[in-house]
Design an enzyme around this catalytic site. Structure first.
Site, mmCIF file in Angstrom:
data_model
loop_
_atom_site.group_PDB
_atom_site.id
_atom_site.type_symbol
_atom_site.label_atom_id
_atom_site.label_comp_id
_atom_site.label_asym_id
_atom_site.label_seq_id
_atom_site.Cartn_x
_atom_site.Cartn_y
_atom_site.Cartn_z
ATOM 1 N N ASN A 9 0.816 -1.029 0.085
ATOM 2 C CA ASN A 9 0.068 0.014 -0.066
ATOM 3 C C ASN A 9 0.677 1.241 -0.175
ATOM 4 O O ASN A 9 1.490 1.635 1.005
ATOM 5 C CB ASN A 9 -0.978 -0.163 1.311
ATOM 6 C CG ASN A 9 -1.663 1.382 1.295
ATOM 7 O OD1 ASN A 9 -2.023 1.972 0.254
ATOM 8 N ND2 ASN A 9 -2.208 1.411 2.420
ATOM 9 N N TRP A 10 1.163 1.889 -1.260
ATOM 10 C CA TRP A 10 1.944 3.054 -1.324
ATOM 11 C C TRP A 10 1.414 4.325 -0.638
ATOM 12 O O TRP A 10 2.306 5.536 -0.482
ATOM 13 C CB TRP A 10 2.261 3.417 -2.714
ATOM 14 C CG TRP A 10 2.965 2.432 -3.563
ATOM 15 C CD1 TRP A 10 3.671 1.272 -2.784
ATOM 16 C CD2 TRP A 10 3.453 2.195 -4.807
ATOM 17 N NE1 TRP A 10 4.600 0.620 -3.843
ATOM 18 C CE2 TRP A 10 3.991 1.180 -4.774
ATOM 19 C CE3 TRP A 10 3.083 3.075 -6.098
ATOM 20 C CZ2 TRP A 10 4.896 0.866 -6.307
ATOM 21 C CZ3 TRP A 10 3.394 2.809 -7.205
ATOM 22 C CH2 TRP A 10 4.323 1.601 -7.488
ATOM 23 N N LYS A 11 -0.005 4.180 -0.309
ATOM 24 C CA LYS A 11 -0.749 5.387 0.260
ATOM 25 C C LYS A 11 -0.381 6.672 -0.834
ATOM 26 O O LYS A 11 -0.501 6.535 -1.901
ATOM 27 C CB LYS A 11 -0.066 5.761 1.648
ATOM 28 C CG LYS A 11 -0.321 4.467 2.549
ATOM 29 C CD LYS A 11 0.190 4.818 4.015
ATOM 30 C CE LYS A 11 0.012 3.171 4.815
ATOM 31 N NZ LYS A 11 0.331 3.484 6.225
ATOM 32 N N HIS A 96 -9.346 0.778 5.011
ATOM 33 C CA HIS A 96 -7.984 0.746 5.460
ATOM 34 C C HIS A 96 -7.987 1.785 6.880
ATOM 35 O O HIS A 96 -8.949 2.577 6.824
ATOM 36 C CB HIS A 96 -6.981 1.393 4.796
ATOM 37 C CG HIS A 96 -5.491 1.565 5.026
ATOM 38 N ND1 HIS A 96 -5.191 2.493 5.824
ATOM 39 C CD2 HIS A 96 -4.604 0.450 4.945
ATOM 40 C CE1 HIS A 96 -3.744 2.144 6.305
ATOM 41 N NE2 HIS A 96 -3.400 1.107 5.601
ATOM 42 N N GLU A 98 -6.531 4.055 7.773
ATOM 43 C CA GLU A 98 -6.355 5.600 7.607
ATOM 44 C C GLU A 98 -7.487 6.159 7.181
ATOM 45 O O GLU A 98 -8.127 7.477 7.413
ATOM 46 C CB GLU A 98 -5.049 5.871 6.783
ATOM 47 C CG GLU A 98 -3.960 5.784 7.317
ATOM 48 C CD GLU A 98 -2.650 5.580 6.552
ATOM 49 O OE1 GLU A 98 -1.638 5.214 6.991
ATOM 50 O OE2 GLU A 98 -2.746 5.548 5.277
ATOM 51 N N GLU A 168 -5.284 -5.195 10.647
ATOM 52 C CA GLU A 168 -4.255 -4.271 10.852
ATOM 53 C C GLU A 168 -4.682 -3.389 12.218
ATOM 54 O O GLU A 168 -5.300 -2.407 11.845
ATOM 55 C CB GLU A 168 -4.224 -3.333 9.614
ATOM 56 C CG GLU A 168 -5.391 -2.821 9.088
ATOM 57 C CD GLU A 168 -5.412 -1.730 8.170
ATOM 58 O OE1 GLU A 168 -4.320 -1.426 7.772
ATOM 59 O OE2 GLU A 168 -6.625 -0.934 8.044
ATOM 60 N N GLY A 174 2.484 2.514 10.953
ATOM 61 C CA GLY A 174 3.305 3.775 10.904
ATOM 62 C C GLY A 174 3.777 4.142 12.414
ATOM 63 O O GLY A 174 4.607 5.034 12.433
ATOM 64 N N SER A 213 3.176 -1.897 10.406
ATOM 65 C CA SER A 213 4.624 -1.861 10.569
ATOM 66 C C SER A 213 5.531 -2.929 10.108
ATOM 67 O O SER A 213 6.642 -3.383 10.723
ATOM 68 C CB SER A 213 5.034 -1.387 12.450
ATOM 69 O OG SER A 213 4.859 -0.137 12.317
ATOM 70 N N GLY A 234 2.823 -0.955 4.298
ATOM 71 C CA GLY A 234 3.017 0.293 3.939
ATOM 72 C C GLY A 234 4.022 0.896 3.764
ATOM 73 O O GLY A 234 4.642 0.911 2.553
ATOM 74 N N GLY A 235 4.788 1.586 4.587
ATOM 75 C CA GLY A 235 6.136 2.345 4.355
ATOM 76 C C GLY A 235 7.233 1.550 3.679
ATOM 77 O O GLY A 235 7.959 1.916 3.051
#
Length: 249
Positions: A9-11, A96, A98, A168, A174, A213, A234-235
């Site tokens: 997930n590149w966000k 998600h 977010e 999640e 994050g 994470s 994610g990151g």
């Protein structure tokens, strides 16, 4: 989809130019595999770039980070499941954390998004998970079960629908904090058990991913936990080298 399922997930990262460079670097090193499925969720404007890059690759699927529940209409800035599919999406991310906590997506709205994806024959990945306050209050199990049941409540013919789930924990996204493999396994086993009550033995065919994470250093231990069928990253998925290490775990 082949398990494990590794989803990036590149966000709000990697616009079309960066996405093109990423896919060139990643695909030059990640050769076709039949033992797993990779999904990449880029920003919507980068979806056509990712989709074009994986033409002919059945093991790497392009996805969309969010969809609206309406098929079309006066919803400026939104993307329907049908439009996403036409642009190349093969999976839609729904609920998600977010989207839930920054943009106010409710369980009822997630249910409508799942139903819209299924109607458009677009597989979806429904995300569920608790905040740190809910976890400390002992509400994790009831909250996750509630999100699961309501999120799938409007999808007709659920048994014949292609979908995935992702657990999640919001407190691990994050933050650098990660659920232990045992903690992740316990909740994912709970989700599987609840899903069996809903759709019977078909529940064992549904991939359940863990997200929170995830990085190259902990990916293997998380994948080795019971009932963890993949990872939602994610990151650590934004850079090709990091993502390659996870995708090859």
């Amino acid at each position: 989809m082949k398990r494990p399922v590794l989803a990036a997930n590149w966000k709000m990262n990697n616009g079309p130019t960066a996405a093109s460079s990423f896919m060139d670097a990643f695909l030059s090193a990640y050769h076709p595999r039949t033992d797993r499925t990779v999904i990449i969720f880029p920003p919507a404007v980068s979806l056509p770039v990712v989709a074009a890059a994986v033409v002919g690759r059945s093991d790497v699927l392009p996805g969309i980070q969010n969809i609206h529940w309406a098929e079309k209409g006066a919803f400026t800035g939104e993307i329907s499941a049908g439009i996403a599919r036409d642009a190349g999406a093969r999976v839609a991310l729904v609920g998600h954390s977010e989207r839930r906590h920054l943009f106010g997506d409710t369980d009822a709205q997630c249910a409508k998004r799942c139903a819209a994806a299924a109607k458009a024959h677009l597989p979806f990945m429904l995300c569920v998970g608790e905040t740190i306050h809910q976890r400390e209050a002992g509400e994790t199990e009831s909250l996750v079960i509630g999100q699961l049941r309501e999120g799938l409540s409007q999808t007709a013919n659920l048994i014949s629908t292609e979908f995935l789930l992702a657990y999640e924990p919001v407190w691990a996204i994050g933050t650098g904090l990660t659920a232990s493999p045992a903690d992740a396994s316990a909740i994912q086993t709970l989700i599987r058990s609840e899903l069996r009550q809903m759709i019977g033995t078909k529940a064992d065919e549904i991939p359940i991913l863990y997200g929170g994470s995830v990085n190259p250093g902990n990916a293997a231990s998380l994948l080795g936990a019971d009932d963890v069928d993949g990872l939602l990253v994610g990151g650590a998925s934004v850079e090709p080298a990091s993502w390659l290490a996870i995708a090859q775990t």
